[in-house]
Design an enzyme around this catalytic site. Structure first.
Site, PDB file in Angstrom:
ATOM      1  N   LYS A 153       5.615  -4.792  -6.729  1.00 24.44           N
ATOM      2  CA  LYS A 153       4.237  -5.646  -6.758  1.00 24.44           C
ATOM      3  C   LYS A 153       4.330  -6.942  -7.527  1.00 24.44           C
ATOM      4  O   LYS A 153       5.277  -7.020  -8.498  1.00 24.44           O
ATOM      5  CB  LYS A 153       3.555  -4.676  -7.642  1.00 24.44           C
ATOM      6  CG  LYS A 153       3.269  -3.442  -7.167  1.00 24.44           C
ATOM      7  CD  LYS A 153       2.091  -3.342  -6.057  1.00 24.44           C
ATOM      8  CE  LYS A 153       1.819  -1.787  -5.608  1.00 24.44           C
ATOM      9  NZ  LYS A 153       0.327  -2.169  -4.893  1.00 24.44           N
ATOM     10  N   LYS A 261      -2.630   3.254   5.277  1.00 21.92           N
ATOM     11  CA  LYS A 261      -2.897   4.345   4.534  1.00 21.92           C
ATOM     12  C   LYS A 261      -3.790   5.032   4.952  1.00 21.92           C
ATOM     13  O   LYS A 261      -5.153   4.478   5.143  1.00 21.92           O
ATOM     14  CB  LYS A 261      -3.239   3.459   3.160  1.00 21.92           C
ATOM     15  CG  LYS A 261      -2.288   2.627   2.515  1.00 21.92           C
ATOM     16  CD  LYS A 261      -2.943   2.111   1.087  1.00 21.92           C
ATOM     17  CE  LYS A 261      -1.701   1.455   0.184  1.00 21.92           C
ATOM     18  NZ  LYS A 261      -1.266   0.225   0.861  1.00 21.92           N
TER      19      LYS A 261
END
Length: 347
Positions: A153, A261
């Protein structure tokens, strides 16, 4: 007669987990349960799970929708065929609860060599944002435990510091040893994104997820057309429900990858539609969980295995919580495995 109820189950992070949208300490999940009143001992369970500030159905009336669904479960076909169109996480929970119900509550939703323990799924190791020392510790831990694909990230700490971290990895591990992915979660501005992509490209990265915020279609299309680094759309897919709109988005932006997702894009059904559209346009894809507990992760993983996608998938989030549901899912040297010697906790 079919019956349903739900239970709220907040998930507590072992330690605060940072993204460019903020730091997560807790995540809301609900388990929806289905049974026939003639055989109440057979219960199908699915997970409805949201990420604050990201899920399109992160709304005040979320539990009201769950109450409505459970009260009117006799009309389940309405909910399966469009009644939850703008409630993707609830749809995913209902969809997978039905699969579990049909499987007599066994949690074997897609029987395969994965669910019988004979095969496993390659996954990326996730590096959360934090100070440089913490991020370096995570990287070292992932490498020591056998991961050869790491997703980092980025976008919350100093960009030069992030570049230094990537450089330190590449100093010891070239792209043939470690696949590096980064996820900006929309942190870059359109004006600075290309400069940052060029800086990142020197480290032989596999891809960057969502460099700029979703909804800037022309800017994202320009980036994808000129990028020195493959771009994967993630948040960009959220809230796009109609098939023609999905096709138009892929054609306008022409990304190098898309990431799916299920809890955010309409469950397994909605994800499969994106996959079919991407395949038609030769756009590769992979699947990622959205910080679900092991209930949701199990459903996503079993389905993902049936897709025969050899890329590392984003399914390594099951160890994040202090109060996750104990399950047969384990991480083994950079792979997700279903250990048939382990049992599920009851809910």
């Amino acid at each position: 007669m079919l019956k349903a109820d739900y239970v709220h189950y907040p998930l507590n992070f072992k330690r605060p987990s940072g993204t460019s949208r903020g730091v997560l300490t807790e995540k809301d999940s609900w388990f929806i349960r289905l049974w026939d009143d003639q055989q109440p001992e057979i219960i199908g369970i699915g997970e409805c799970s949201i990420i604050k500030g990201l899920s399109p159905d992160d709304r005040d009336e979320y539990e009201e929708k769950l109450q409505e669904l459970c009260h009117q479960i006799g009309d389940y076909w309405y909910y399966m065929e469009g009644g939850l169109r703008e409630w993707p996480s609830i749809y995913f929970g209902l969809e997978t609860a039905f699969l579990d119900f049909k499987a007599k509550g066994s949690k074997i939703l897609f029987p395969s060599d994965f669910s019988n323990g004979a095969d496993k799924i390659p996954i990326n190791g996730l590096i959360w944002m934090g100070d440089p020392v913490f991020m370096k510790e995570q990287i070292e831990q992932k490498l020591e435990t056998g991961f050869d694909c790491i997703k980092m990230k980025i976008g919350a700490i100093d960009f030069k510091e992030e570049l230094r971290l990537l450089k330190s990895i590449r100093k010891d591990f070239d792209k043939d040893k470690i696949e590096l992915r980064v996820d900006a979660n929309g942190a870059f501005s359109p004006n600075s994104a290309m400069e940052k992509l060029k800086a990142l490209a020197q480290f032989d990265l596999h891809s960057i997820e969502q460099p700029i915020k979703q909804g800037q279609v022309k800017e994202m299309a320009d980036l994808c057309a000129n990028t020195p680094l493959p771009i994967a759309l993630d948040e960009e897919l959220i809230g796009v429900y109609d098939t023609p709109a999905k096709a138009e988005l892929l054609e306008k932006i022409a990304p190098q990858y898309i990431i799916l997702k299920p809890s955010l894009v309409g469950g397994i059904k909605g994800s499969q539609e994106w996959i079919d559209l991407a395949n038609d346009r030769n756009i590769p894809w992979w699947i990622t969980s959205a910080l679900e507990s092991n209930i949701g992760l199990n459903a996503i993983a079993q389905w993902t295995y049936t897709l025969n996608n050899s890329m590392p998938q984003g399914l390594g989030t099951g160890q994040l919580y202090t109060n996750n549901i104990a399950s047969p899912l384990i991480i083994d040297n950079g792979f997700l495995k279903y250990d048939t010697n382990l049992d599920w906790d009851k809910i």
